[in-house]
Design an enzyme around this catalytic site. Structure first.
Site, mmCIF file in Angstrom:
data_model
loop_
_atom_site.group_PDB
_atom_site.id
_atom_site.type_symbol
_atom_site.label_atom_id
_atom_site.label_comp_id
_atom_site.label_asym_id
_atom_site.label_seq_id
_atom_site.Cartn_x
_atom_site.Cartn_y
_atom_site.Cartn_z
ATOM 1 N N SER A 339 0.811 -1.210 0.000
ATOM 2 C CA SER A 339 0.000 0.000 0.000
ATOM 3 C C SER A 339 0.845 1.260 0.000
ATOM 4 C CB SER A 339 -0.963 -0.021 1.193
ATOM 5 O OG SER A 339 -1.782 -1.147 1.134
ATOM 6 N N ASP A 350 9.542 5.315 -10.543
ATOM 7 C CA ASP A 350 9.101 5.991 -11.763
ATOM 8 C C ASP A 350 9.918 7.248 -12.045
ATOM 9 O OD1 ASP A 350 7.237 4.048 -12.143
ATOM 10 O OD2 ASP A 350 5.488 5.364 -12.070
ATOM 11 N N LYS A 364 -0.834 -4.166 -3.638
ATOM 12 C CA LYS A 364 -2.137 -3.661 -3.177
ATOM 13 C C LYS A 364 -2.359 -2.299 -3.814
ATOM 14 C CE LYS A 364 -5.799 -3.183 -0.499
ATOM 15 N NZ LYS A 364 -6.141 -1.796 -0.756
#
Length: 438
Positions: A339, A350, A364
């Site tokens: 999470s 990224d 998740k």
């Protein structure tokens, strides 16, 4: 605004519990179970939600106004004439033939729980008022207790103190790490699961809990009354490693975690930090506002995570770029990084702002929203997906590290944990040293 969560799984609300785990593990512990349990809370719900029937419609009232569910909507379809009749028929059978006394409130709660179970979504659940109140402890890290971490041997059921936190009632009472709790208010500690024992230790602020303690280090038997106080557990630890490499471990993303992280970074920077190991292994999640604030401290300007609901409505969470870290970063992850931990790892990956080391994260990538009900109960529903800055939804997939490395403790299994023998930390140090020498 309602409470939104990105949650890995539900856990019992404890002070801090640590289960027995074979093999050497980091000090935070693979077996660590906290009340946070992966909950990511976006914002505190400041209003109520109430429902009332008006003819063929249901009106839902919130602090932002009202909305009407028409006869053809899901609510009316579920509570059709045949279903209401069947519920009454079942209740009649229970009343006539069930062998024991019944609790009407529990039966009513069971109806609500069953409705959510019918979704087939383990993350959508119904909370009674008591369960909802207990769940709030997990997102704030605050509760009325004594401030001690507990662990239980799964074979003998013996409960001992894994950690006494600084400045807490447990420390003031003289409790120590490894003390064995023999009883809590005359209830034998080995007679129940440690999660239930913790509920006995907690209580109203200012009251006391009586503990019978055995201290293995001295062979003493100690009786102590500990006053329950409002306790906020630390969720961030840090230290400076060799070659001016800072180390920060985030246990959960709680209400005060971002501030603790900023304090840790400030302290490491004052010591001349040249690189950072950011450890979110075994971190099941926490408040999204917390992880976004931490990413705001780390990353340049831009989106760090966004969510989309079933209607395509998008909400962006961003870094302002006002502050960012300009040192090499290594992020440690594993299958229990979930999470909020995956939001952090996904954003750093990224943006190519650090090196992820370890094993693939839990995966998740969906959002839960908690709706408090007018009577104090609450319902939690999966309401959206979340995406990394590049648009990746990792639900059921996880995030692959840049360097795949299974955890191995290379030191003495019978000795205390030492980061020098944690192969993942050592790999992170190796990677950061290479970057510093470039």
């Amino acid at each position: 605004m309602q409470d939104q969560e990105l949650e890995r799984k539900e856990e019992t609300q404890e002070e801090i519990l640590e289960t027995k785990n074979p093999g050497k593990k980091p000090g935070f512990g693979k077996g660590l179970i906290t009340g946070i349990a992966g909950t990511i809370l976006v914002a505190v719900f400041a209003f109520y939600i109430g429902c009332k029937a008006t003819g063929t419609n249901i009106v839902i009232s919130t602090g932002n106004g009202t909305s009407t569910v028409s006869k053809g909507d899901t609510a009316s379809e579920i509570l059709d004439k045949d279903t209401v009749s069947k519920i009454k028929e079942l209740a009649a059978y229970v009343d006539m033939y069930y062998y024991d006394e019944t609790d009407t409130q529990k039966l009513q709660d069971g109806l609500c729980e069953g409705l959510l179970e019918g979704l087939g979504d383990k993350y959508s659940v119904y909370y009674t008022a008591e369960e909802y109140e207990a769940s709030q402890i997990s997102t704030t890290g605050e509760y009325y207790g004594i401030g001690a971490g507990l662990r239980q041997d799964e074979d003998t059921m013996v409960v001992s103190i894994s950690k006494v936190y600084e400045g807490t009632p447990a420390e003031e009472a003289g409790l120590k790490d490894d003390d064995i709790i023999e009883s809590v208010d005359d209830v034998e500690a080995t007679s129940m699961e440690v999660s239930d024992l913790v509920q006995l230790i907690r209580g109203e602020e200012g009251t006391t809990v009586h503990l019978e303690i055995y201290r293995p280090s001295t062979g003493e038997n100690i009786s102590v009354d500990v006053e329950r106080k409002n306790v906020q557990l630390p969720s961030v630890t840090h230290e400076m490693l060799d070659n001016q490499i800072g180390y920060v471990y985030i246990q959960q993303f709680e209400k005060g975690t971002a501030t603790q992280f900023e304090d840790a970074i400030a302290d490491l920077q004052s010591q001349g930090m040249k690189a950072l190991v950011l450890d979110v292994r075994y971190n099941l999640g926490g408040m999204v506002t917390s992880v976004v604030q931490i990413l705001d401290d780390i990353l340049p300007e831009g989106v760090v995570v966004y969510t989309e609901d079933k209607n395509g409505n998008r909400q962006d969470f961003t870094s302002s770029g006002d502050t960012y870290l300009d040192v090499p970063i290594a992020v440690l992850v594993n299958g229990d990084s979930a999470s909020a931990s995956e939001i952090l790892a996904g954003a750093i990956k990224d943006y190519q702002y650090g090196t992820l080391i370890g094993t693939t994260t839990f995966g998740k990538g969906i959002v839960q929203t908690i709706f408090p009900l007018e009577d104090g109960d609450a319902v939690k529903l999966t309401t959206a997906k979340y995406f990394s800055p590049k648009g990746n939804n990792i639900h059921g997939v996880g995030i692959e590290p840049d360097i795949e490395l299974e955890y191995e403790y290379t030191g003495d299994q019978d000795a205390g944990y030492d980061k020098a023998y944690d192969n993942q930390i050592q790999k992170a140090i190796e990677v950061l040293n290479e970057k510093l020498n470039q």
